[in-house]
Design a protein around this motif. Structure first.
Motif, PDB file in Angstrom:
ATOM      1  N   GLU A  82      -3.772  -8.953   8.734  1.00  0.00           N
ATOM      2  CA  GLU A  82      -4.161  -9.382   7.388  1.00  0.00           C
ATOM      3  C   GLU A  82      -3.323  -8.763   6.286  1.00  0.00           C
ATOM      4  OE1 GLU A  82      -7.361 -10.695   9.951  1.00  0.00           O
ATOM      5  OE2 GLU A  82      -6.312  -8.781   9.829  1.00  0.00           O
ATOM      6  N   GLY A  83      -2.534  -7.743   6.621  1.00  0.00           N
ATOM      7  CA  GLY A  83      -1.718  -7.147   5.576  1.00  0.00           C
ATOM      8  C   GLY A  83      -0.916  -5.960   6.046  1.00  0.00           C
ATOM      9  N   VAL A  84      -0.321  -5.264   5.074  1.00  0.00           N
ATOM     10  CA  VAL A  84       0.500  -4.086   5.351  1.00  0.00           C
ATOM     11  C   VAL A  84       0.165  -2.985   4.365  1.00  0.00           C
ATOM     12  CG1 VAL A  84       2.464  -5.322   6.350  1.00  0.00           C
ATOM     13  CG2 VAL A  84       2.406  -4.883   3.883  1.00  0.00           C
ATOM     14  N   HIS A  85       0.475  -1.762   4.780  1.00  0.00           N
ATOM     15  CA  HIS A  85       0.395  -0.626   3.868  1.00  0.00           C
ATOM     16  C   HIS A  85       1.776  -0.011   3.798  1.00  0.00           C
ATOM     17  CE1 HIS A  85      -1.623   2.543   1.581  1.00  0.00           C
ATOM     18  NE2 HIS A  85      -0.663   3.299   2.081  1.00  0.00           N
ATOM     19  N   LEU A  86       2.305   0.127   2.598  1.00  0.00           N
ATOM     20  CA  LEU A  86       3.668   0.589   2.393  1.00  0.00           C
ATOM     21  C   LEU A  86       3.713   1.963   1.746  1.00  0.00           C
ATOM     22  CD1 LEU A  86       5.109  -2.735   0.930  1.00  0.00           C
ATOM     23  CD2 LEU A  86       5.326  -1.913   3.284  1.00  0.00           C
ATOM     24  N   GLY A  87       4.687   2.752   2.178  1.00  0.00           N
ATOM     25  CA  GLY A  87       4.978   4.012   1.519  1.00  0.00           C
ATOM     26  C   GLY A  87       6.032   3.785   0.456  1.00  0.00           C
ATOM     27  N   GLN A  88       6.303   4.814  -0.307  1.00  0.00           N
ATOM     28  CA  GLN A  88       7.261   4.696  -1.399  1.00  0.00           C
ATOM     29  C   GLN A  88       8.685   4.446  -0.905  1.00  0.00           C
ATOM     30  OE1 GLN A  88       6.741   4.777  -4.837  1.00  0.00           O
ATOM     31  NE2 GLN A  88       4.559   4.601  -4.372  1.00  0.00           N
ATOM     32  N   SER A  89       8.986   4.833   0.323  1.00  0.00           N
ATOM     33  CA  SER A  89      10.339   4.657   0.855  1.00  0.00           C
ATOM     34  C   SER A  89      10.457   3.465   1.797  1.00  0.00           C
ATOM     35  CB  SER A  89      10.780   5.930   1.588  1.00  0.00           C
ATOM     36  OG  SER A  89       9.914   6.213   2.672  1.00  0.00           O
ATOM     37  N   PRO A 102       0.699 -14.855  -0.769  1.00  0.00           N
ATOM     38  CA  PRO A 102      -0.305 -14.382  -1.724  1.00  0.00           C
ATOM     39  C   PRO A 102      -1.620 -13.923  -1.097  1.00  0.00           C
ATOM     40  CG  PRO A 102      -0.200 -16.771  -1.740  1.00  0.00           C
ATOM     41  CD  PRO A 102       0.947 -16.298  -0.891  1.00  0.00           C
ATOM     42  N   ASP A 103      -1.900 -14.348   0.124  1.00  0.00           N
ATOM     43  CA  ASP A 103      -3.188 -14.017   0.724  1.00  0.00           C
ATOM     44  C   ASP A 103      -3.182 -12.714   1.508  1.00  0.00           C
ATOM     45  OD1 ASP A 103      -4.326 -16.345  -0.282  1.00  0.00           O
ATOM     46  OD2 ASP A 103      -3.688 -17.522   1.460  1.00  0.00           O
ATOM     47  N   ALA A 104      -2.024 -12.144   1.736  1.00  0.00           N
ATOM     48  CA  ALA A 104      -1.942 -10.887   2.472  1.00  0.00           C
ATOM     49  C   ALA A 104      -2.481  -9.735   1.631  1.00  0.00           C
ATOM     50  CB  ALA A 104      -0.494 -10.596   2.872  1.00  0.00           C
TER      51      ALA A 104
END
Length: 214
Positions: A82-89, A102-104
């Motif tokens: 359903e989605g991702v989690h991103l770090g600053q790098s 748009p739905d992620a």
């Protein structure tokens, strides 16, 4: 945007999920009240992440609990997460949004005021703020910010925030009092003898404090 609940955010760690696999831990945690699950595995490549992620997604089927993949947008796409989690790098948020649509659900780690002020709510759905305390589950993390720092950053955030970093059951009340929408936990569930029971206890504490209880 999309609907998701940050209340009890489980981050799966392969090093801790030994008594139960990551898929089984996710299934039991969801049954106990976890509201969102993130797959974080820095040790394997994309193909290994995809294989594990598909197992976890199958384990969560029917639970209504979204699966988020840490860092790897290609793996998230292949898994159907359903989605991702991103770090600053990691990949730029704008690129991740363009690739995922748009739905992620897209989350972003932030550790200071400049990062929070740079968050674009048109692209980012939530932020993970921390570390609140030192944690052994993530190498080379930033200096702990404590609950005062958490409250300050939550107050600046244009999107909902989940508190992260060394959080246990006894920290639920302070995290919610700081304005966080929920708590992200790793070892409080991963590696526990009964992930379902500890998830149930954490979920009950969250519900009690939200209702104004002790």
């Amino acid at each position: 945007m999309k609907r998701f609940d940050l209340s009890l955010y489980l981050i799966l760690d392969p090093g801790l999920c030994r008594a139960h696999s990551m898929a089984e831990t996710a299934r039991l945690a969801a049954a106990g009240g976890a509201t969102l699950v993130q797959l974080r595995d820095k040790s394997g490549g994309t193909e290994a992440l995809i294989a594990t992620g598909r197992e976890i997604r199958a384990a969560l089927s029917g639970s209504g609990v979204p699966l988020i993949v840490n860092d790897d947008v290609a793996a998230a796409q292949a898994i159907g997460a359903e989605g991702v989690h991103l770090g600053q790098s990691d990949m730029e948020v704008a690129e991740a949004r363009a690739r995922l649509g748009p739905d992620a659900i897209i989350g972003l780690s932030v550790t200071n005021e400049a990062m929070v002020r740079a968050v674009d709510p048109a692209l980012v759905d939530y932020v993970g703020i921390g570390p609140v305390f030192p944690t052994a589950t993530k190498q080379n993390h930033n200096a702990p910010i404590g609950f005062d720092g958490l409250a300050r950053l939550v107050g600046l955030s244009p999107v909902p925030a989940v508190a992260i970093g060394g959080l246990k059951a006894q920290h639920v009340a302070a995290a919610l009092a700081s304005g966080a929408a929920g708590v992200a936990v790793v070892s409080a569930i991963c590696g526990q003898p009964d992930p379902q029971q500890v998830s149930r206890e954490l979920a009950a504490q969250l519900a009690t404090h939200r209702a104004g209880g002790a």
